[in-house]
Design a protein around this motif. Structure first.
Motif, PDB file in Angstrom:
ATOM      1  N   ASN A 184       0.087  -7.015  -7.683  1.00 20.50           N
ATOM      2  CA  ASN A 184      -0.839  -5.906  -7.880  1.00 20.50           C
ATOM      3  C   ASN A 184      -0.133  -4.556  -7.768  1.00 20.50           C
ATOM      4  O   ASN A 184      -0.572  -3.648  -7.053  1.00 20.50           O
ATOM      5  CB  ASN A 184      -2.000  -5.976  -6.875  1.00 20.50           C
ATOM      6  N   CYS A 185       0.988  -4.421  -8.480  1.00 14.06           N
ATOM      7  CA  CYS A 185       1.746  -3.169  -8.482  1.00 14.06           C
ATOM      8  C   CYS A 185       1.631  -2.492  -9.848  1.00 14.06           C
ATOM      9  O   CYS A 185       1.547  -3.164 -10.883  1.00 14.06           O
ATOM     10  CB  CYS A 185       3.215  -3.432  -8.156  1.00 14.06           C
ATOM     11  N   LEU A 203       8.592  -8.790  -0.574  1.00 13.09           N
ATOM     12  CA  LEU A 203       7.284  -8.695  -1.206  1.00 13.09           C
ATOM     13  C   LEU A 203       6.852  -7.243  -1.339  1.00 13.09           C
ATOM     14  O   LEU A 203       6.802  -6.511  -0.354  1.00 13.09           O
ATOM     15  CB  LEU A 203       6.241  -9.461  -0.382  1.00 13.09           C
ATOM     16  N   PHE A 204       6.571  -6.830  -2.580  1.00 16.38           N
ATOM     17  CA  PHE A 204       5.931  -5.546  -2.861  1.00 16.38           C
ATOM     18  C   PHE A 204       4.494  -5.843  -3.255  1.00 16.38           C
ATOM     19  O   PHE A 204       4.245  -6.567  -4.224  1.00 16.38           O
ATOM     20  CB  PHE A 204       6.638  -4.813  -3.998  1.00 16.38           C
ATOM     21  N   ARG A 205       3.527  -5.264  -2.536  1.00 13.62           N
ATOM     22  CA  ARG A 205       2.130  -5.561  -2.816  1.00 13.62           C
ATOM     23  C   ARG A 205       1.308  -4.274  -2.787  1.00 13.62           C
ATOM     24  O   ARG A 205       1.458  -3.440  -1.899  1.00 13.62           O
ATOM     25  CB  ARG A 205       1.589  -6.547  -1.778  1.00 13.62           C
ATOM     26  N   ASP A 206       0.453  -4.125  -3.798  1.00 14.79           N
ATOM     27  CA  ASP A 206      -0.438  -2.965  -3.878  1.00 14.79           C
ATOM     28  C   ASP A 206       0.352  -1.661  -3.831  1.00 14.79           C
ATOM     29  O   ASP A 206       0.061  -0.746  -3.055  1.00 14.79           O
ATOM     30  CB  ASP A 206      -1.467  -2.984  -2.737  1.00 14.79           C
ATOM     31  N   ASP A 234       0.843  -1.195   0.000  1.00 12.28           N
ATOM     32  CA  ASP A 234       0.000   0.000   0.000  1.00 12.28           C
ATOM     33  C   ASP A 234       0.879   1.246   0.000  1.00 12.28           C
ATOM     34  O   ASP A 234       0.868   2.051   0.943  1.00 12.28           O
ATOM     35  CB  ASP A 234      -0.953  -0.016   1.199  1.00 12.28           C
ATOM     36  N   VAL A 235       1.650   1.394  -1.089  1.00 13.98           N
ATOM     37  CA  VAL A 235       2.615   2.481  -1.207  1.00 13.98           C
ATOM     38  C   VAL A 235       2.288   3.334  -2.431  1.00 13.98           C
ATOM     39  O   VAL A 235       2.022   2.806  -3.517  1.00 13.98           O
ATOM     40  CB  VAL A 235       4.052   1.934  -1.335  1.00 13.98           C
ATOM     41  N   TYR A 236       2.318   4.645  -2.259  1.00 13.44           N
ATOM     42  CA  TYR A 236       2.324   5.575  -3.379  1.00 13.44           C
ATOM     43  C   TYR A 236       3.689   6.237  -3.395  1.00 13.44           C
ATOM     44  O   TYR A 236       4.112   6.846  -2.399  1.00 13.44           O
ATOM     45  CB  TYR A 236       1.236   6.641  -3.257  1.00 13.44           C
TER      46      TYR A 236
END
Length: 357
Positions: A336-337, A312-315, A291-293
């Protein structure tokens, strides 16, 4: 008494003793909201008192702006403000703090400027910024995945704004000469709003990090120790020169709800979120970033003789991504990136070396 809370008792021998329940109020130690004086010593006394007494685990900083530099976090002592934009810790000197004049690091052209380092605002260590030299045992902690001999653990930093007081332009010292790597003035773990190394089970929540000479949050350092099993949630960084978040060594930490922005002057020249293992045998593993912008890159890099895996990078939504996993075991997983870049700009995902994605 009054809004400072607590009861002051004067003993027969003239000592004044404050009896209280709950968090320590740093106004007891002379902290003045809105003062234009350096208040590091006053706030440090409050933190040290909580650490030494063992009777409390929190220092509660009231609404106001406070000028500090290299404020030292203590084991088990949490720091809590009144909210983002309400409690503001601002770096007293945005250029450097000369607290280590005997440090051996000095460039050939400016030997008289050795020991002038960009200060951190809030930090767990003073190794570069005025403290003792790095110890061999500290270096080994980042190479041993089972080592839990942390210097600080079980604390939180919540509900405040940390301002590095840097507003663009090439950094110079007070004479106008550029700060340089060769003079030891731009070392990796300097110039952060918040620096947490050799630490376990530390929570950073509801924090804003602004105007950092280098990094908004610098977590783990290959010479001092990792950021292990940490929890970073609802962190916003803006106008930081090098990174929004740098996770350099450690294991099992979670980063959630991050908002990493350039601002008017910041560049985040290395990455918006930078996770890397950059010295031999460094361990950096098992992190979750979700959950990163990010107005910039998500960067995941590892040198051939280090160990970085299970990331793990997610969303996440970012401008682009850089992955270089030379000789790592495991890999990096993106779920989901989205990466947004214009034609002719850097590619969405660039992979070099060996590894898996």
């Amino acid at each position: 008494q009054g809004d400072n809370r607590g009861i002051v008792i004067k003993t027969p021998n003239g000592w004044r003793v404050r009896r209280f329940d709950g968090p320590v109020d740093p106004r007891w130690f002379g902290l003045v909201p809105g003062s234009d004086e350096n208040q590091t010593a006053r706030l440090q006394r409050a933190i040290d008192s909580a650490y030494q007494s063992g009777k409390t685990e929190t220092v509660s900083i009231p609404t106001g702006e406070y000028l500090v530099a290299n404020l030292l976090v203590r084991d088990g002592v949490s720091i809590e403000g009144a909210g983002i934009g309400e409690t503001i810790l601002r770096l007293y000197d945005p250029l450097y703090v000369r607290q280590h004049p005997t440090n051996s690091v000095a460039g050939p052209t400016r030997p008289d400027h050795k020991g002038e380092y960009a200060a951190n605002v809030l930090t767990t260590h003073l190794h570069w910024n005025g403290g003792v030299a790095t110890k061999p045992a500290d270096r080994e902690r980042t190479r041993d995945p089972e080592n839990t001999d942390w210097d600080v653990s079980d604390l939180s930093i919540r509900n405040l704004t940390i301002d590095g007081n840097w507003f663009g332009g090439y950094p110079t010292d007070k004479t106008g000469a550029p700060l340089s790597d060769e003079n030891g003035q731009n070392n990796s773990d300097c110039g952060a709003c918040l620096r947490i190394v050799n630490a376990g089970h530390v929570t950073v929540e509801n924090v804003q990090a602004l105007n950092a000479r280098h990094d908004g949050l610098y977590a783990g350092f290959d010479l001092n120790g990792g950021f292990d099993y940490g929890q970073v949630q609802n962190l916003r960084t803006e106008n930081c020169a090098r990174t929004g978040v740098a996770q350099i060594a450690g294991r099992g930490s979670t980063f959630q709800q991050l908002d990493l922005r350039h601002g008017d002057e910041g560049t985040m020249s290395v990455a918006a979120f930078d996770i890397e293992a950059n010295l031999p045998e460094i361990v950096n593993k098992g992190h979750i970033i979700e959950d990163v912008y990010a107005e910039g890159a998500l960067k995941n890099v590892c040198r051939a003789d280090a160990r970085q895996y299970d990331v793990l990078f997610r969303d996440c939504r970012a401008t682009y991504c850089v992955v270089d996993q030379s000789s790592t075991a495991g890999g990096t997983l993106f779920v989901n990136c989205a990466f947004e870049y214009e034609e002719g700009e850097r590619p969405a995902i660039g992979m070099n070396g060996y590894g898996s994605i």
